[in-house]
Design a protein around this motif. Structure first.
Motif, PDB file in Angstrom:
ATOM      1  N   VAL A 123      38.599  22.303  43.433  1.00  0.00           N
ATOM      2  CA  VAL A 123      39.026  23.684  43.655  1.00  0.00           C
ATOM      3  C   VAL A 123      37.972  24.573  42.999  1.00  0.00           C
ATOM      4  O   VAL A 123      37.755  24.486  41.788  1.00  0.00           O
ATOM      5  CB  VAL A 123      40.413  23.953  43.024  1.00  0.00           C
ATOM      6  CG1 VAL A 123      40.801  25.417  43.223  1.00  0.00           C
ATOM      7  CG2 VAL A 123      41.466  23.030  43.610  1.00  0.00           C
ATOM      8  N   ALA A 124      37.301  25.385  43.802  1.00  0.00           N
ATOM      9  CA  ALA A 124      36.281  26.301  43.261  1.00  0.00           C
ATOM     10  C   ALA A 124      36.929  27.666  43.067  1.00  0.00           C
ATOM     11  O   ALA A 124      37.488  28.235  44.006  1.00  0.00           O
ATOM     12  CB  ALA A 124      35.107  26.403  44.229  1.00  0.00           C
ATOM     13  N   LEU A 125      36.861  28.169  41.833  1.00  0.00           N
ATOM     14  CA  LEU A 125      37.472  29.462  41.514  1.00  0.00           C
ATOM     15  C   LEU A 125      36.426  30.564  41.523  1.00  0.00           C
ATOM     16  O   LEU A 125      35.304  30.364  41.053  1.00  0.00           O
ATOM     17  CB  LEU A 125      38.093  29.408  40.112  1.00  0.00           C
ATOM     18  CG  LEU A 125      39.612  29.310  40.061  1.00  0.00           C
ATOM     19  CD1 LEU A 125      40.055  27.983  40.622  1.00  0.00           C
ATOM     20  CD2 LEU A 125      40.104  29.446  38.636  1.00  0.00           C
ATOM     21  N   PHE A 126      36.808  31.724  42.034  1.00  0.00           N
ATOM     22  CA  PHE A 126      35.928  32.891  42.034  1.00  0.00           C
ATOM     23  C   PHE A 126      36.715  34.095  41.536  1.00  0.00           C
ATOM     24  O   PHE A 126      37.921  34.180  41.753  1.00  0.00           O
ATOM     25  CB  PHE A 126      35.398  33.171  43.445  1.00  0.00           C
ATOM     26  CG  PHE A 126      34.573  32.055  44.002  1.00  0.00           C
ATOM     27  CD1 PHE A 126      33.212  31.994  43.767  1.00  0.00           C
ATOM     28  CD2 PHE A 126      35.162  31.038  44.734  1.00  0.00           C
ATOM     29  CE1 PHE A 126      32.448  30.947  44.248  1.00  0.00           C
ATOM     30  CE2 PHE A 126      34.409  29.983  45.225  1.00  0.00           C
ATOM     31  CZ  PHE A 126      33.051  29.943  44.982  1.00  0.00           C
ATOM     32  N   CYS A 127      36.017  34.994  40.873  1.00  0.00           N
ATOM     33  CA  CYS A 127      36.653  36.230  40.408  1.00  0.00           C
ATOM     34  C   CYS A 127      36.600  37.250  41.538  1.00  0.00           C
ATOM     35  O   CYS A 127      35.547  37.446  42.150  1.00  0.00           O
ATOM     36  CB  CYS A 127      35.914  36.749  39.176  1.00  0.00           C
ATOM     37  SG  CYS A 127      36.473  38.372  38.659  1.00  0.00           S
ATOM     38  N   ALA A 128      37.733  37.910  41.822  1.00  0.00           N
ATOM     39  CA  ALA A 128      37.798  38.875  42.924  1.00  0.00           C
ATOM     40  C   ALA A 128      36.906  40.092  42.669  1.00  0.00           C
ATOM     41  O   ALA A 128      36.526  40.804  43.594  1.00  0.00           O
ATOM     42  CB  ALA A 128      39.240  39.329  43.133  1.00  0.00           C
ATOM     43  N   VAL A 129      36.550  40.317  41.398  1.00  0.00           N
ATOM     44  CA  VAL A 129      35.671  41.454  41.064  1.00  0.00           C
ATOM     45  C   VAL A 129      34.211  41.013  41.065  1.00  0.00           C
ATOM     46  O   VAL A 129      33.354  41.642  41.677  1.00  0.00           O
ATOM     47  CB  VAL A 129      36.048  42.049  39.676  1.00  0.00           C
ATOM     48  CG1 VAL A 129      35.162  43.254  39.351  1.00  0.00           C
ATOM     49  CG2 VAL A 129      37.519  42.430  39.642  1.00  0.00           C
ATOM     50  N   GLY A 130      33.904  39.910  40.392  1.00  0.00           N
ATOM     51  CA  GLY A 130      32.512  39.446  40.263  1.00  0.00           C
ATOM     52  C   GLY A 130      31.995  38.689  41.471  1.00  0.00           C
ATOM     53  O   GLY A 130      30.789  38.598  41.688  1.00  0.00           O
TER      54      GLY A 130
END
Length: 688
Positions: free
Chosen positions: A98-105
């Motif tokens: 599961v690759a997580l990303f920040c909705a802002v960055g």
């Protein structure tokens, strides 16, 4: 039963919310009865003191939980680039991620690094855009940057209803339902409602893109899609699963882990779309006695047992813990396994199923399991463990070389013995932590992936092992390389009455063209050097490469051909030819125009526009080469390559020139020649 197992890792850039997401997964699957928060220092998975204090993940912790009748083995990996080895070794043994990303960055530097690592091991993955509740959250932009930066087809299967403070729930594009979470239940209860009218057009447009992406996996779906008929949901999900496992698609979900929104959908997606051990190809290995022969082990308990040790940890209660992934067969507590790397039989005293740093004893580990084993004394990271009667060597792990070194000295005589033991244990745990003794200075030198990496290790020495130690200033791990082809001779003759020593070799050496560190070719024709002495010549050259002729740094990138030589029937032996090989290399290196190489780092600085000029000016003084500047809302992302030697203390400087508003990340890129002027100054210092 194996089809109900998922071995997954959670990976991302630092601060994208990996540990918070894992904490929520443990809460919703019933593994923990309260939610641990990273900022309170109470996260279950961040159990080391240093992790609690700094709010970052350092070691990859393993845990097991259940969801809808499936077993999920999770490894929560670090996001900080200094601990990239933890991600590397975890991906080697996982089936999905599961690759997580920040909705802002959006896509940040370390996200790209872990994504490339997952590509390298061909790990199917789903993506989760976290922090949808944050001010500045932008789902469409995050999805767009993922498709721009990665050579993967990232397709939304859920979208947010509102963003930032307006984020109210999640729209599932598969079922076309709007999920609203009940705040008072920590998100454990929710309502699935029809999609609101004002979101319907947007949801339909995203759904169409998703169906286009999967229709080609099922002809029946394609017909239904082209004729605009209602699609069969189970067939759509099967097509998404197939596309994900084939690495043709990355399903993208969204939510806010901190606000308890979206985790159940993520768990469903892990079960629905990520592979079980049965979906993965059978693991390949080599025959111990015939290295060219390929052996295959299927994920089946009836096959001969095979497992890979991917992590070694020192536990204060049980001693040495070895984490293993079982690929085939069964391993029972109390049984013996063969370590094909060392050729030693090891006894499996106990097998533990881990839950972060808590544990539960089990009698047997089967194909597909990720467990910890007690009792393996000589097993290190990357070793293969297998059935004694059916030996196999699985593909080894490769780790980056450390680039930063410091000297370390015990404060008292009592600390001296403790320090040696502690360093041996830490080096066993971490393949990127190297310990060596410098004969010239009499110092113990430790090397790691960065300042933070060494800082944490020194901190662990003091706390876990109770060692008082003084640490020198960080220094860079330089190397040397040759730049032209030369021929060289090495002749070792020693006559001292009775039997003497005789070894005589001729070599041709040149730089390698493909980045290989060392290549040795035997071009001897007609037996001018007997075959049994050839390995000794190679060994002598390798030993000579440890100390270069410019400043004593290791030499890399050398292609050596042994093309002629002489031997004596009585006086020649392996030692004489080893010394002759070493002499030949040193003679050649003096004439091969050696140069110094330094580690170059990829640096990305995220800086408010007002400070861009100051930051770029400072980077130029550090011999930085600007590769690009990308504006992002009210900040600019500056990409630059800078020599590591110029980056010590950069965090403080950046804080000062940007009033604490800029952040940076840094990772190793390559070794490059040191500019002539800088090299001259360095060599003058060495000679002094």
């Amino acid at each position: 039963m194996l089809e109900k197992v998922r071995n997954i890792g959670i990976m991302a850039h630092i601060d994208a919310g990996k540990t918070t997401t894992t904490e929520r997964i443990l809460f919703y699957t019933g593994k923990s009865h309260r939610i641990g928060e990273v900022h309170d220092g109470a996260a279950t998975m961040d159990w080391m003191e240093q992790e609690k204090e700094r709010g970052i993940t350092i070691t990859s912790a393993a845990t097991t939980c259940e969801w809808n009748g499936h077993i999920i083995n999770i490894i929560d990996t670090p996001g900080h680039v200094d601990f990239t080895v933890e991600v590397e070794r975890s991906l080697r043994v996982l089936d999905g991620a599961v690759a997580l990303f920040c909705a802002v960055g959006g896509v940040e530097p370390q996200s790209e690094t872990v994504w490339r690592q997952a590509d390298k091991y061909r790990v199917p993955r789903i993506a989760y855009i976290n922090k949808m509740d944050r001010v500045g959250a932008d789902f469409a932009l995050a999805l767009q940057t993922m498709n721009d930066r990665f050579a993967s087809n990232c397709v939304a299967i859920t979208i947010p209803a509102g963003e930032g403070e307006m984020f109210s729930g999640i729209i599932d594009l598969l079922s076309m339902k709007f999920r609203v979470f009940h705040e008072d239940s920590h998100g454990t209860t929710f309502d699935d409602l029809p999609v609101p009218d004002d979101m319907l057009e947007l949801a339909n447009s995203y759904r169409e893109k998703m169906l286009e992406a999967v229709a080609e996996y099922d002809d029946h779906l394609l017909d239904q899609f082209l004729q605009e008929k209602e699609l069969d949901l189970s067939r759509v999900m099967a097509a998404v699963r197939k596309a994900t496992i084939n690495l043709d698609m990355v399903p993208v979900l969204c939510g806010s882990s901190f606000k308890n929104k979206g985790i159940q959908k993520l768990l469903d997606a892990i079960i629905d779309f990520l592979p079980s051990p049965l979906d993965m190809a059978a693991v390949e290995g080599r025959d111990v006695n015939k290295p060219d022969k390929v052996l295959v082990r299927k994920p089946d308990i009836k096959e001969p047992s095979s497992a890979l040790a991917f992590k070694v940890a020192t536990d204060p209660y049980v001693g040495k813990l070895t984490y293993i992934r079982v690929y085939s067969g069964q391993i029972q507590a109390g049984s013996y396994v063969l370590n094909t790397e060392s050729g030693i039989k090891e006894r499996v005293a106990r097998i533990l199923r881990m839950h972060s740093n808590k544990r539960e004893d089990i009698k047997v580990a089967e194909a597909g399991d990720i467990v910890a084993v007690i009792g393996l004394r000589k097993t290190t990271t990357g070793d293969t463990l297998c059935d004694v009667k059916h030996p196999i060597v699985l593909e080894k792990m490769t780790f980056p070389e450390p680039v930063v070194s410091v000297s370390i000295e015990p404060k008292t005589q009592v600390d001296q013995d403790k320090l040696t033991d502690a360093l041996i244990k830490l080096a066993e745990e971490d393949p990127t932590f190297i310990v060596r003794y410098d004969d010239d200075t009499g110092q113990t030198i430790i090397s790691g992936m960065g300042e933070l990496h060494l800082d944490i290790l020194v901190d662990r020495l003091k706390r876990e092992f109770g060692v008082g130690a003084s640490v020198g200033r960080p220094s860079v791990s330089y190397k040397e390389a040759i730049t032209r082809e030369v021929e060289a001779e090495g002749k070792f003759v020693r006559q001292s009455g009775g039997r003497g020593q005789f070894g005589h070799v001729y070599i041709r050496m040149r730089p390698t063209t493909d980045g290989t560190e060392f290549l040795f070719e035997n071009k001897i024709i007609g037996g001018t050097i007997p075959r049994e002495y050839i390995p000794s010549v190679e060994k002598g050259i390798k030993e000579a490469m440890v100390n270069g002729i410019l400043a004593g740094f290791p030499v890399t990138g050398v292609h050596v051909e042994l093309y002629d030589g002489k031997f004596h029937e009585v006086d020649s032996n392996e030692m004489a030819f080893k010394i002759a090989g070493s002499m030949a290399f040193q003679n050649g290196a003096r004439r091969a125009r050696a140069v110094l190489l330094e580690p170059i780092m990829d640096v990305e600085v995220v800086v408010p526009e007002a400070y861009v000029g100051s930051v770029v000016g400072d980077l130029n003084t550090r011999r930085g080469k600007i590769n690009g500047m990308v504006p992002r809302e009210d900040v600019t992302v500056v990409s630059v390559t800078v020599p590591l030697s110029e980056m010590f203390g950069y965090a403080n400087t950046l804080r000062n020139i940007s009033q604490g508003r800029a952040v940076f990340s840094m990772q190793f890129a390559k070794y490059s020649p040191v500019p002539t002027e800088v090299s001259k100054k360095m060599l003058e210092k060495v000679k002094i």
